[in-house]
Design a protein around this motif. Structure first.
Motif, PDB file in Angstrom:
ATOM      1  N   ASP A  28      59.045  42.325  23.001  1.00  0.00           N
ATOM      2  CA  ASP A  28      58.110  42.822  21.988  1.00  0.00           C
ATOM      3  C   ASP A  28      56.646  42.643  22.379  1.00  0.00           C
ATOM      4  O   ASP A  28      55.749  43.035  21.623  1.00  0.00           O
ATOM      5  CB  ASP A  28      58.360  42.114  20.652  1.00  0.00           C
ATOM      6  N   LEU A  29      56.392  42.036  23.542  1.00  0.00           N
ATOM      7  CA  LEU A  29      55.009  41.809  23.958  1.00  0.00           C
ATOM      8  C   LEU A  29      54.407  43.093  24.523  1.00  0.00           C
ATOM      9  O   LEU A  29      54.924  43.669  25.479  1.00  0.00           O
ATOM     10  CB  LEU A  29      54.955  40.696  25.022  1.00  0.00           C
ATOM     11  N   LYS A  30      53.307  43.551  23.947  1.00  0.00           N
ATOM     12  CA  LYS A  30      52.617  44.755  24.397  1.00  0.00           C
ATOM     13  C   LYS A  30      51.218  44.384  24.879  1.00  0.00           C
ATOM     14  O   LYS A  30      50.380  43.966  24.083  1.00  0.00           O
ATOM     15  CB  LYS A  30      52.528  45.787  23.268  1.00  0.00           C
ATOM     16  N   LEU A  31      51.003  44.514  26.173  1.00  0.00           N
ATOM     17  CA  LEU A  31      49.732  44.119  26.777  1.00  0.00           C
ATOM     18  C   LEU A  31      48.852  45.336  27.056  1.00  0.00           C
ATOM     19  O   LEU A  31      49.357  46.463  27.144  1.00  0.00           O
ATOM     20  CB  LEU A  31      49.993  43.362  28.080  1.00  0.00           C
ATOM     21  N   PRO A  32      47.538  45.117  27.234  1.00  0.00           N
ATOM     22  CA  PRO A  32      46.646  46.223  27.566  1.00  0.00           C
ATOM     23  C   PRO A  32      47.008  46.869  28.905  1.00  0.00           C
ATOM     24  O   PRO A  32      47.651  46.251  29.758  1.00  0.00           O
ATOM     25  CB  PRO A  32      45.267  45.554  27.647  1.00  0.00           C
ATOM     26  N   GLU A  33      46.572  48.107  29.092  1.00  0.00           N
ATOM     27  CA  GLU A  33      46.869  48.846  30.316  1.00  0.00           C
ATOM     28  C   GLU A  33      46.200  48.211  31.531  1.00  0.00           C
ATOM     29  O   GLU A  33      46.752  48.209  32.632  1.00  0.00           O
ATOM     30  CB  GLU A  33      46.391  50.289  30.166  1.00  0.00           C
ATOM     31  N   LYS A  34      45.000  47.669  31.336  1.00  0.00           N
ATOM     32  CA  LYS A  34      44.223  47.140  32.449  1.00  0.00           C
ATOM     33  C   LYS A  34      44.343  45.625  32.533  1.00  0.00           C
ATOM     34  O   LYS A  34      44.337  44.928  31.513  1.00  0.00           O
ATOM     35  CB  LYS A  34      42.751  47.535  32.315  1.00  0.00           C
ATOM     36  N   CYS A  35      44.417  45.125  33.774  1.00  0.00           N
ATOM     37  CA  CYS A  35      44.603  43.681  33.974  1.00  0.00           C
ATOM     38  C   CYS A  35      43.832  43.198  35.196  1.00  0.00           C
ATOM     39  O   CYS A  35      43.912  43.801  36.272  1.00  0.00           O
ATOM     40  CB  CYS A  35      46.081  43.372  34.157  1.00  0.00           C
ATOM     41  N   LEU A  36      43.092  42.102  35.018  1.00  0.00           N
ATOM     42  CA  LEU A  36      42.490  41.397  36.146  1.00  0.00           C
ATOM     43  C   LEU A  36      43.383  40.210  36.473  1.00  0.00           C
ATOM     44  O   LEU A  36      43.556  39.295  35.668  1.00  0.00           O
ATOM     45  CB  LEU A  36      41.071  40.922  35.812  1.00  0.00           C
ATOM     46  N   PHE A  37      43.940  40.240  37.665  1.00  0.00           N
ATOM     47  CA  PHE A  37      44.890  39.225  38.128  1.00  0.00           C
ATOM     48  C   PHE A  37      44.155  38.399  39.176  1.00  0.00           C
ATOM     49  O   PHE A  37      43.975  38.840  40.312  1.00  0.00           O
ATOM     50  CB  PHE A  37      46.105  39.946  38.717  1.00  0.00           C
ATOM     51  N   ALA A  38      43.730  37.200  38.797  1.00  0.00           N
ATOM     52  CA  ALA A  38      42.716  36.510  39.586  1.00  0.00           C
ATOM     53  C   ALA A  38      43.174  35.148  40.096  1.00  0.00           C
ATOM     54  O   ALA A  38      43.857  34.399  39.399  1.00  0.00           O
ATOM     55  CB  ALA A  38      41.448  36.345  38.751  1.00  0.00           C
ATOM     56  N   ILE A 106      43.861  45.020  39.000  1.00  0.00           N
ATOM     57  CA  ILE A 106      42.944  44.612  40.067  1.00  0.00           C
ATOM     58  C   ILE A 106      43.144  43.116  40.300  1.00  0.00           C
ATOM     59  O   ILE A 106      43.081  42.320  39.361  1.00  0.00           O
ATOM     60  CB  ILE A 106      41.474  44.890  39.704  1.00  0.00           C
ATOM     61  N   ALA A 107      43.409  42.756  41.541  1.00  0.00           N
ATOM     62  CA  ALA A 107      43.516  41.344  41.909  1.00  0.00           C
ATOM     63  C   ALA A 107      42.283  40.943  42.712  1.00  0.00           C
ATOM     64  O   ALA A 107      41.686  41.776  43.408  1.00  0.00           O
ATOM     65  CB  ALA A 107      44.776  41.094  42.732  1.00  0.00           C
ATOM     66  N   THR A 108      41.915  39.691  42.605  1.00  0.00           N
ATOM     67  CA  THR A 108      40.825  39.184  43.427  1.00  0.00           C
ATOM     68  C   THR A 108      41.063  37.713  43.744  1.00  0.00           C
ATOM     69  O   THR A 108      41.635  36.969  42.941  1.00  0.00           O
ATOM     70  CB  THR A 108      39.451  39.360  42.747  1.00  0.00           C
ATOM     71  N   GLY A 109      40.637  37.316  44.934  1.00  0.00           N
ATOM     72  CA  GLY A 109      40.800  35.939  45.360  1.00  0.00           C
ATOM     73  C   GLY A 109      40.241  35.762  46.761  1.00  0.00           C
ATOM     74  O   GLY A 109      39.711  36.710  47.358  1.00  0.00           O
ATOM     75  N   GLY A 211      55.832  51.253  39.190  1.00  0.00           N
ATOM     76  CA  GLY A 211      55.071  52.399  38.709  1.00  0.00           C
ATOM     77  C   GLY A 211      53.675  52.084  38.229  1.00  0.00           C
ATOM     78  O   GLY A 211      53.060  52.877  37.506  1.00  0.00           O
ATOM     79  N   ALA A 212      53.123  50.938  38.636  1.00  0.00           N
ATOM     80  CA  ALA A 212      51.752  50.583  38.300  1.00  0.00           C
ATOM     81  C   ALA A 212      50.836  50.850  39.497  1.00  0.00           C
ATOM     82  O   ALA A 212      51.313  50.997  40.631  1.00  0.00           O
ATOM     83  CB  ALA A 212      51.670  49.113  37.898  1.00  0.00           C
ATOM     84  N   SER A 213      49.549  50.912  39.246  1.00  0.00           N
ATOM     85  CA  SER A 213      48.563  51.124  40.303  1.00  0.00           C
ATOM     86  C   SER A 213      47.850  49.807  40.573  1.00  0.00           C
ATOM     87  O   SER A 213      47.415  49.129  39.633  1.00  0.00           O
ATOM     88  CB  SER A 213      47.567  52.211  39.884  1.00  0.00           C
ATOM     89  N   PHE A 214      47.706  49.462  41.863  1.00  0.00           N
ATOM     90  CA  PHE A 214      47.211  48.127  42.236  1.00  0.00           C
ATOM     91  C   PHE A 214      46.129  48.215  43.299  1.00  0.00           C
ATOM     92  O   PHE A 214      46.253  48.945  44.288  1.00  0.00           O
ATOM     93  CB  PHE A 214      48.369  47.284  42.773  1.00  0.00           C
ATOM     94  N   GLY A 215      45.070  47.461  43.096  1.00  0.00           N
ATOM     95  CA  GLY A 215      44.029  47.303  44.103  1.00  0.00           C
ATOM     96  C   GLY A 215      43.574  45.861  44.151  1.00  0.00           C
ATOM     97  O   GLY A 215      43.774  45.095  43.190  1.00  0.00           O
ATOM     98  N   GLN A 216      42.973  45.469  45.262  1.00  0.00           N
ATOM     99  CA  GLN A 216      42.530  44.082  45.411  1.00  0.00           C
ATOM    100  C   GLN A 216      41.247  44.027  46.215  1.00  0.00           C
ATOM    101  O   GLN A 216      41.028  44.833  47.118  1.00  0.00           O
ATOM    102  CB  GLN A 216      43.610  43.245  46.111  1.00  0.00           C
ATOM    103  N   PHE A 217      40.378  43.096  45.854  1.00  0.00           N
ATOM    104  CA  PHE A 217      39.254  42.788  46.735  1.00  0.00           C
ATOM    105  C   PHE A 217      39.238  41.281  46.977  1.00  0.00           C
ATOM    106  O   PHE A 217      39.712  40.488  46.160  1.00  0.00           O
ATOM    107  CB  PHE A 217      37.921  43.300  46.189  1.00  0.00           C
ATOM    108  N   LEU A 218      38.747  40.906  48.141  1.00  0.00           N
ATOM    109  CA  LEU A 218      38.777  39.530  48.611  1.00  0.00           C
ATOM    110  C   LEU A 218      37.370  39.032  48.901  1.00  0.00           C
ATOM    111  O   LEU A 218      36.456  39.822  49.160  1.00  0.00           O
ATOM    112  CB  LEU A 218      39.613  39.433  49.888  1.00  0.00           C
TER     113      LEU A 218
END
Length: 255
Positions: A28-38, A106-109, A211-218
């Motif tokens: 039942d958890l519905k999260l936003p479309e956009k996510c910063l994974f840091a 979007i991931a960053t680290g 089926g998600a779109s993923f990008g990352q900057f370092l």
């Protein structure tokens, strides 16, 4: 069908359903479309508290709990999550986030450098060497994975908007922090890898499978450029807050 191989990590099941779904107990958890994974330490929690973020869910693990924050921007909500370190743990969390609604990630680290690159420089991976194990459970075996073009372009555009210097790169994703041997560092450098980290190829594979779109900057941290004299430097801690704000800005720009 299972693609069989003498080497277990190269075997891949391309069709049957998982026994445990990534949204197990969170249907039942519905999260936003956009996510910063840091991968940014306490700056994540400090920023979330300062900006009155809601905790949509707390993922409970045997080692520590992971807060799934939701930031309320003027026009949209953005998910903010502190990722655990390592491909397997990070991909497991990302898989859950995608299953609950996050489709633009979007991931960053930080990363270690193999070439002579100063600390706290920003890089945008366009390709990752799959030298970890997790990605092989999400996609059939290949040497590299190309990152999605759209988020790469959005990241580059945001950096240019802020007049922030950056370079694109190929990254070496590895599970073995203490197995970055002198000869292996030279070998990876020779085949085009300029930096090393522990999650990019796995996260890219997980997102693509789901089926998600993923990008990352370092941003650059320690240096392996001189294989005879390892330099920890300051592990890129000076870039944590900047990377967080940049990541959120990239997501806001991503239409």
């Amino acid at each position: 069908m299972i693609i069989k191989n003498e080497i277990p990590i190269l075997e891949y099941d391309d069709s049957s359903v998982e026994v445990i779904t990534p949204n197990h107990d969170m249907e039942d958890l519905k999260l936003p479309e956009k996510c910063l994974f840091a991968f940014l330490g306490d700056v994540i929690h400090e920023y979330a508290k300062k900006n009155n973020a809601d905790v949509a869910k707390e993922l409970i693990t045997v080692s520590h709990n992971i807060e799934i924050y939701v930031l309320h921007d003027e026009k949209e909500d953005i998910c903010l999550v502190q990722s655990p370190i390592g491909a397997a743990a990070a991909a497991q969390v990302l898989d859950t986030l995608v299953s609950c609604g996050c489709k633009k990630i979007i991931a960053t680290g930080s990363c270690g450098v193999l070439a002579d690159i100063p600390e706290n420089a920003f890089l945008v991976p366009t390709k990752a060497l799959r030298a970890e194990g997790t990605s092989y459970h999400y996609l059939p075996a290949t040497r590299f994975i190309e990152l999605d073009e759209e988020p790469v372009k959005v990241i580059e555009s945001c950096f240019k908007k802020h007049e922030l210097p950056f370079v694109t790169c190929t990254t070496w994703t590895t599970d073995g922090f203490f197995r970055e041997t002198k000869d292996m560092v030279k070998y990876r450098l020779e085949e085009g890898c300029s930096v090393v980290e522990m999650e990019c190829s796995a996260l890219a594979a997980c997102a693509r499978k789901r089926g998600a779109s993923f990008g990352q900057f370092l941003f650059t941290a320690d240096s392996l450029a001189n294989v005879h004299d390892y330099d920890t430097r300051d592990f890129g801690t000076g870039s944590h807050e900047k990377a967080l704000l940049l990541g959120l800005d990239v997501l806001i720009d991503w239409k």
